[in-house]
Design a protein around this motif. Sequence first.
Motif, PDB file in Angstrom:
ATOM      1  N   SER A 121       0.808  -1.412   0.095  1.00 45.57           N
ATOM      2  CA  SER A 121       0.193   0.054  -0.050  1.00 45.57           C
ATOM      3  C   SER A 121       0.948   1.300   0.063  1.00 45.57           C
ATOM      4  O   SER A 121       0.679   2.167  -0.435  1.00 45.57           O
ATOM      5  CB  SER A 121      -0.953  -0.114   1.265  1.00 45.57           C
ATOM      6  OG  SER A 121      -0.377   0.077   2.338  1.00 45.57           O
ATOM      7  N   GLU A 122       1.995   1.261   0.896  1.00 44.21           N
ATOM      8  CA  GLU A 122       2.908   2.334   0.510  1.00 44.21           C
ATOM      9  C   GLU A 122       3.558   2.192  -0.802  1.00 44.21           C
ATOM     10  O   GLU A 122       3.751   3.463  -1.219  1.00 44.21           O
ATOM     11  CB  GLU A 122       4.185   2.414   1.780  1.00 44.21           C
ATOM     12  CG  GLU A 122       3.490   2.341   2.972  1.00 44.21           C
ATOM     13  CD  GLU A 122       3.059   3.609   3.497  1.00 44.21           C
ATOM     14  OE1 GLU A 122       3.680   4.662   3.055  1.00 44.21           O
ATOM     15  OE2 GLU A 122       1.861   3.655   4.088  1.00 44.21           O
ATOM     16  N   LEU A 123       3.763   1.305  -1.366  1.00 43.64           N
ATOM     17  CA  LEU A 123       4.486   1.363  -2.497  1.00 43.64           C
ATOM     18  C   LEU A 123       3.415   2.119  -3.717  1.00 43.64           C
ATOM     19  O   LEU A 123       3.906   2.701  -4.598  1.00 43.64           O
ATOM     20  CB  LEU A 123       4.714  -0.187  -3.133  1.00 43.64           C
ATOM     21  CG  LEU A 123       5.596  -0.260  -4.578  1.00 43.64           C
ATOM     22  CD1 LEU A 123       6.734   0.203  -4.733  1.00 43.64           C
ATOM     23  CD2 LEU A 123       5.243  -1.715  -4.811  1.00 43.64           C
ATOM     24  N   LYS A 124       2.160   1.882  -3.585  1.00 43.80           N
ATOM     25  CA  LYS A 124       1.222   2.338  -4.380  1.00 43.80           C
ATOM     26  C   LYS A 124       1.246   3.710  -4.637  1.00 43.80           C
ATOM     27  O   LYS A 124       0.856   4.331  -5.638  1.00 43.80           O
ATOM     28  CB  LYS A 124      -0.199   1.679  -4.344  1.00 43.80           C
ATOM     29  CG  LYS A 124      -0.377   0.189  -4.722  1.00 43.80           C
ATOM     30  CD  LYS A 124      -0.718   0.258  -6.088  1.00 43.80           C
ATOM     31  CE  LYS A 124      -1.875   1.032  -6.543  1.00 43.80           C
ATOM     32  NZ  LYS A 124      -1.995   1.075  -8.152  1.00 43.80           N
ATOM     33  N   LYS A 183      -9.494  -7.670   5.012  1.00 41.52           N
ATOM     34  CA  LYS A 183      -9.632  -6.531   5.807  1.00 41.52           C
ATOM     35  C   LYS A 183      -8.695  -5.451   5.787  1.00 41.52           C
ATOM     36  O   LYS A 183      -9.019  -4.351   5.241  1.00 41.52           O
ATOM     37  CB  LYS A 183      -9.755  -6.711   7.204  1.00 41.52           C
ATOM     38  CG  LYS A 183     -10.084  -5.602   8.181  1.00 41.52           C
ATOM     39  CD  LYS A 183     -10.216  -6.043   9.358  1.00 41.52           C
ATOM     40  CE  LYS A 183     -10.972  -4.717  10.357  1.00 41.52           C
ATOM     41  NZ  LYS A 183      -9.928  -3.392  10.256  1.00 41.52           N
ATOM     42  N   LEU A 184      -7.455  -5.807   5.229  1.00 41.45           N
ATOM     43  CA  LEU A 184      -6.294  -4.838   5.347  1.00 41.45           C
ATOM     44  C   LEU A 184      -6.493  -4.355   3.869  1.00 41.45           C
ATOM     45  O   LEU A 184      -6.240  -3.132   3.820  1.00 41.45           O
ATOM     46  CB  LEU A 184      -4.930  -5.545   5.543  1.00 41.45           C
ATOM     47  CG  LEU A 184      -4.375  -5.470   6.685  1.00 41.45           C
ATOM     48  CD1 LEU A 184      -3.194  -6.727   6.688  1.00 41.45           C
ATOM     49  CD2 LEU A 184      -4.299  -4.215   7.363  1.00 41.45           C
ATOM     50  N   ILE A 185      -6.837  -4.984   2.887  1.00 42.11           N
ATOM     51  CA  ILE A 185      -6.888  -4.567   1.469  1.00 42.11           C
ATOM     52  C   ILE A 185      -7.949  -3.373   1.479  1.00 42.11           C
ATOM     53  O   ILE A 185      -8.026  -2.755   0.668  1.00 42.11           O
ATOM     54  CB  ILE A 185      -7.307  -5.976   0.668  1.00 42.11           C
ATOM     55  CG1 ILE A 185      -5.819  -6.730   0.357  1.00 42.11           C
ATOM     56  CG2 ILE A 185      -7.737  -5.325  -0.953  1.00 42.11           C
ATOM     57  CD1 ILE A 185      -6.096  -8.050  -0.336  1.00 42.11           C
ATOM     58  N   ASN A 186      -9.114  -3.858   1.977  1.00 40.34           N
ATOM     59  CA  ASN A 186     -10.272  -2.947   2.086  1.00 40.34           C
ATOM     60  C   ASN A 186      -9.915  -1.608   2.695  1.00 40.34           C
ATOM     61  O   ASN A 186     -10.312  -0.608   2.449  1.00 40.34           O
ATOM     62  CB  ASN A 186     -11.418  -3.526   2.648  1.00 40.34           C
ATOM     63  CG  ASN A 186     -12.188  -4.457   1.776  1.00 40.34           C
ATOM     64  OD1 ASN A 186     -12.299  -4.051   0.666  1.00 40.34           O
ATOM     65  ND2 ASN A 186     -12.587  -5.436   2.143  1.00 40.34           N
ATOM     66  N   ASP A 187      -9.341  -1.651   3.950  1.00 40.57           N
ATOM     67  CA  ASP A 187      -8.722  -0.575   4.689  1.00 40.57           C
ATOM     68  C   ASP A 187      -7.811   0.388   3.953  1.00 40.57           C
ATOM     69  O   ASP A 187      -8.164   1.524   3.839  1.00 40.57           O
ATOM     70  CB  ASP A 187      -8.012  -1.040   5.987  1.00 40.57           C
ATOM     71  CG  ASP A 187      -9.114  -1.932   6.871  1.00 40.57           C
ATOM     72  OD1 ASP A 187     -10.200  -1.715   6.850  1.00 40.57           O
ATOM     73  OD2 ASP A 187      -8.337  -2.092   7.909  1.00 40.57           O
ATOM     74  N   PHE A 188      -6.975  -0.115   3.106  1.00 41.43           N
ATOM     75  CA  PHE A 188      -6.194   0.617   2.251  1.00 41.43           C
ATOM     76  C   PHE A 188      -6.936   1.214   1.081  1.00 41.43           C
ATOM     77  O   PHE A 188      -6.024   1.750  -0.023  1.00 41.43           O
ATOM     78  CB  PHE A 188      -4.842   0.094   2.014  1.00 41.43           C
ATOM     79  CG  PHE A 188      -3.884  -0.217   3.466  1.00 41.43           C
ATOM     80  CD1 PHE A 188      -3.424   0.883   3.979  1.00 41.43           C
ATOM     81  CD2 PHE A 188      -3.806  -1.695   3.917  1.00 41.43           C
ATOM     82  CE1 PHE A 188      -2.841   0.801   5.158  1.00 41.43           C
ATOM     83  CE2 PHE A 188      -2.903  -1.662   4.908  1.00 41.43           C
ATOM     84  CZ  PHE A 188      -2.540  -0.482   5.700  1.00 41.43           C
ATOM     85  N   ASN A 189      -7.731   0.523   0.574  1.00 42.24           N
ATOM     86  CA  ASN A 189      -8.756   0.545  -0.656  1.00 42.24           C
ATOM     87  C   ASN A 189      -7.806   0.305  -1.836  1.00 42.24           C
ATOM     88  O   ASN A 189      -7.584   0.921  -2.842  1.00 42.24           O
ATOM     89  CB  ASN A 189      -8.959   2.183  -0.793  1.00 42.24           C
ATOM     90  CG  ASN A 189     -10.134   2.571  -1.763  1.00 42.24           C
ATOM     91  OD1 ASN A 189     -10.860   1.662  -1.974  1.00 42.24           O
ATOM     92  ND2 ASN A 189      -9.940   3.655  -2.535  1.00 42.24           N
TER      93      ASN A 189
END
Length: 402
Positions: A247-250, A275-281
Amino acid sequence: MGCLNDYSFGDTMKIDYINGLKTDKIFGRSKYQWEIVKRYENVELNIIEYEHIANILKRKFNIKPSKSVAFKKENTKNNAYDYNKVFNFVVDMIKEIFERIDQYSYNWIIKKHVTNENVKHITSQEYAYLLKSIEMKNTILTCYDLIPWIYDRNRSKMWKNIIKGLKNADIIITISEFSKEELVKHLNYPEKQIKIVYPAVDHSIYCKNRDKRILSKLDIANDQKIVLYVGSETPRQNVPILIKAFSELKKRIPNVKLVKIGESQSSDGREKVLKLINDFNIQDDVIFAGYISEEDMPKWYNAADVLVYPCEYAGFGLPPLEAMACGTPVITSNTTSLPEVVGDAGIMINPQDIELMADMMYKVLTDSELSEELSKKGIERSKRFNWDNAAKLTQEVYNSFN
């Protein structure tokens, strides 16, 4: 590995090959045994396997398997995996009951089919419990790792029996110096009775052939950068850490996708990851490919720009080796057996360091000189591991009983 029964190599030495659950899927442990077995010379295998009771029941009651959904990108959405904890608990309980029935029946199958004078090769520590309940002479046991006992602190009756069975083996084959040290340390097993036979790659199949066409199976455009992860979602694999780093790389590289290959093996693990994937959209940027056939695996390595394998505890680590053989840069953990596999041919990091993981992914994806250097080093490093040598060493263990 039911297809192993097609192989019988001469009649010089007969081996009772206690191979456990019959399966047609080739990955991890089954790949290790399959690649070695097909290279044997003058060895005749009496393969003793069992069929999972669940499969027997499905066939008896004509239960059709559900259609595969492995290549649908929308399966990363939360509504596609609406996990229910009560449901998962019930499923796990049923699975445990089936496993106990399988273990009981396999005991009787072994007693019926082993031959007293043959060397017995138990091909996984999962079946070491057999050596606690059945007296067998001339026994070899392949132990890949002690992850449930050491890392997960599993002290179930089953694993206590596995540990006792391991101690009864005449010789243990293991897959790394690290795993050998663990057996000596935690089991007090005699070091001289442990033989290391490294996993390997078939270099005629796993080789550099850069091609992104297979990405179309996941509806990914060829101009996307690909971060690849191959493995399960069990806690030791650190997939949540990888998701956070990705998510930081994105934020720094918009046109990048994370492709995750391999079955979950953990409903709780999958739930946390989703859940993490959704949290980071990043639902459209993390794609679950599920099980991939052995034929297609080299294509996925070659389509990837970097493999990230943040496993915290590994008996060996086959994905980094396969990626290196394909010339794919590798970022992996500096723990357990992984430095033994990758050496200086990959980037070794603390698997808990999210910021460093993101930085190293960014560096590999944006620095072409570094990427090419890692590719060349990886190919050269992978040549140290070959299946012909693994088969030769295993046969030497067999011959030691003559």
